[in-house]
Design a protein around this motif. Structure first.
Motif: not given
Ligand SMILES: [Mg+2]
Ligand SMILES: Nc1ncnc2c1ncn2[C@@H]1O[C@H](COP(=O)(O)OP(=O)(O)OP(=O)(O)O)[C@@H](O)[C@H]1O
Lengths: 250, 271
Positions: A44, A171-172
């Motif tokens: 991240s 991000d995910e």
């Molecule tokens: Mg992360």
């Protein structure tokens, strides 16, 4: 102008803590690059360094180079323009507490679009591109928070597309979603790669193998290995990569 | 053991009953004492010592409330925005503002009155504007702290989403954070309205007791609470002060109900 992302000898610090060490990586246009690695390895952090979302964190410091389309991200570029070109979608769907229409129109309005017809066209196109138009076209005035989690995430993708970015950082994006919503987002991302440079962080090895063209594996803030997804998953050059993708790693 | 829990339960029920009965008794008492004396002349357009009209006082109350909130509202909300959205955690100014708000909120209203007399009345005399500034200072900490809480409760993911689309701080605050915090901010305004409508001591010192509608901002005015206080001090007007108390009570109940409805509407809209 292109949207290739080049990262060279990048180290990132939060105060005294070093979160990334000497990372060099090229992210080509029109493809999907997956970031994988155990929790806390800096995925991240790298993503947020690309569009400077880390600027908001007290004590954040980046050394080394990041360029998008050949332009130095940390050298005098206008952050607003940077974020217009590099959109971001977060782990948890985060639609604003306003109508579906206003959510998608927020970006264009931010960048000065006022004309009703133009906004309507942009909203429709983005919602279509995010494969959610048919589900919401009759309730654009309803609150975005009335949508399901999966719909909210596609709305957030539409919202990011509406400002006309060239690259998309995810991000995910599916970690909070059920399998059906997840596969919808995967299909969507696969379609989008024709037009966008896409980076996706994921903890799901199958997902990375399914949708990405290239994969980068991180461990403790270091880039261990990167390359074509097929190769990296079938014959990793590093023992650590192999341990991680086969699940032998903690 | 059993006897003990039975006793405890009885105590809890008794406490609840006492609370409910107190309210019923208080409201009932004021209605019984006040309602028979609610004569039309109490609402005559102009106050005289014969009709003792409270209409000007009602209008003055509204004027005073709006004026005070016009000052403390923006200042309080923007101070909260500064503290939550702009100040860094280590900022000296931020710590100063927080300390000031905490200190100010514990001061009795009569002290605000004295302060207002020394500062505002010295400049503008006993007047609407002196009263409004005094009450603005009195309600400022309340508005600021409730706005601060409301802003803090807005999830950071909204801010991230906005910044991620290229919006700046200012747009994020005005388009996202403040609207999302609106119900909580409104709650602070409601509490402040309650305090202003019920205030007497601070106003007697600063706005005076003239029972007429103001000609301008520098006219002395009496609000409904002050009006009631003045009437009840005169042994002859006991009935009229009960009638006034009744009106004051109904007014406050309406304000609370109305603002609850608004707050609910805002919350539902944002869900
Ligand atoms: Mg992360
Ligand atoms: N705002 C911050 N302040 C201080 N340290 C941070 C901050 N954000 C991240 N870190 C630290 O940086 C390192 C990398 O964190 P990062 O969030 O990038 O990991 P990640 O790979 O995304 O993990 P996950 O898979 O759990 O999301 C961690 O050690 C983390 O504690």
């Amino acid at each position: 102008m292109g949207a290739e992302i080049e990262i060279s000898n990048l180290s990132v610090y939060y105060g005294a803590v070093r979160a990334l060490t000497d990372v060099s990586l090229n992210i080509p246009e029109h493809g999907i690059t997956a970031f994988i690695g155990p929790s806390g390895c800096g995925k991240s952090t790298l993503l947020k360094t690309i569009n400077r979302m880390n600027d908001l964190v007290e004590g954040f410091r980046a050394e080394g180079g990041v360029t998008v389309g050949g332009r130095d991200v940390y050298g005098g570029i206008d952050v607003t323009q940077l974020r217009k070109r590099v959109g971001m979608v977060f782990q948890k769907p985060n639609p604003f507490p306003m109508s579906i229409f206003d959510n998608v129109a927020y970006g264009p309005r931010t960048h000065g679009v006022r004309a009703r017809a133009k906004l309507e066209a942009a909203v429709e196109k983005s919602l279509r591109d995010a494969a959610i138009w048919d589900e919401v076209k009759d309730r654009l005035r309803r609150s975005a928070l009335s949508l399901s989690g999966g719909q909210q995430q596609r709305l957030c993708i539409a919202r990011a597309l509406a400002v006309g970015p060239q690259a998309l950082l995810l991000d995910e994006p599916t970690s909070a979603l059920d399998p059906i919503s997840t596969s919808k987002i995967e299909d969507l991302v696969t379609q989008l790669k024709a037009e966008y440079t896409i980076v996706i962080v994921t903890h799901n090895m199958q997902q990375a193998a399914r949708i990405s063209d290239r994969t980068a594996f991180f461990l403790l803030g270091e880039l261990i290995e990167h390359g074509a997804t097929e190769e990296l998953f079938s014959m990793p050059s590093q023992k650590k990569t192999e341990d991680y993708i086969t699940g032998r790693f903690g | 053991m059993k006897a003990r829990s039975a006793a405890l339960r009885a105590a809890v029920y008794a406490a609840a009953a006492i609370t409910a009965l107190t309210i019923v008794f208080l409201v009932g008492y004021i209605v019984v004492k006040g309602a028979p004396h609610l004569e039309p002349e109490l609402f005559a357009p102009k106050y005289t010592t014969d009709n003792l009209s409270m209409l000007p006082a009602i209008i003055n109350t509204a004027l005073m409330t709006v004026s005070a909130l016009l000052i403390s509202g923006p200042v309080g909300v923007f101070a909260a925005v500064y503290l939550v959205e702009y100040a860094s955690r280590s900022s000296r100014l931020a710590r100063g503002v927080r300390l000031a708000a905490e200190t100010l909120s514990g001061i009795p209203s009569v002290v605000y009155g004295l302060f207002g007399r020394l500062l505002f009345v010295a400049m503008w005399g006993l007047s609407l504007i002196s009263g409004a500034f005094t009450l603005a200072i009195m309600t400022l900490p309340l508005i600021m702290r409730t706005a601060q809480e409301a802003l803090l409760s807005v999830p950071d993911t909204y801010r991230e989403g906005s910044f991620g689309l290229g919006a700046g701080k200012l747009r994020t605050v005005f388009a996202i954070t403040l609207p999302a915090a609106a119900p909580g901010i409104l709650a602070g305004f409601i509490l402040s309205v309650g305090r202003i409508v019920g205030e007497t001591a601070a106003l007697i010192y600063t706005a005076g007791t003239v029972a007429e509608m103001p000609k301008n901002a520098f006219s002395s005015v009496r609000t409904l609470s002050v009006h009631m206080y003045v009437l009840s001090n005169e042994a002859l007007y006991v009935n009229q002060s009960y009638a006034t108390a009744l009106v004051l009570m109904v007014l406050v109940i309406f304000i609370n109900a109305g603002s609850n409805a608004i707050a609910k509407k805002l919350t539902i809209h944002s869900l």
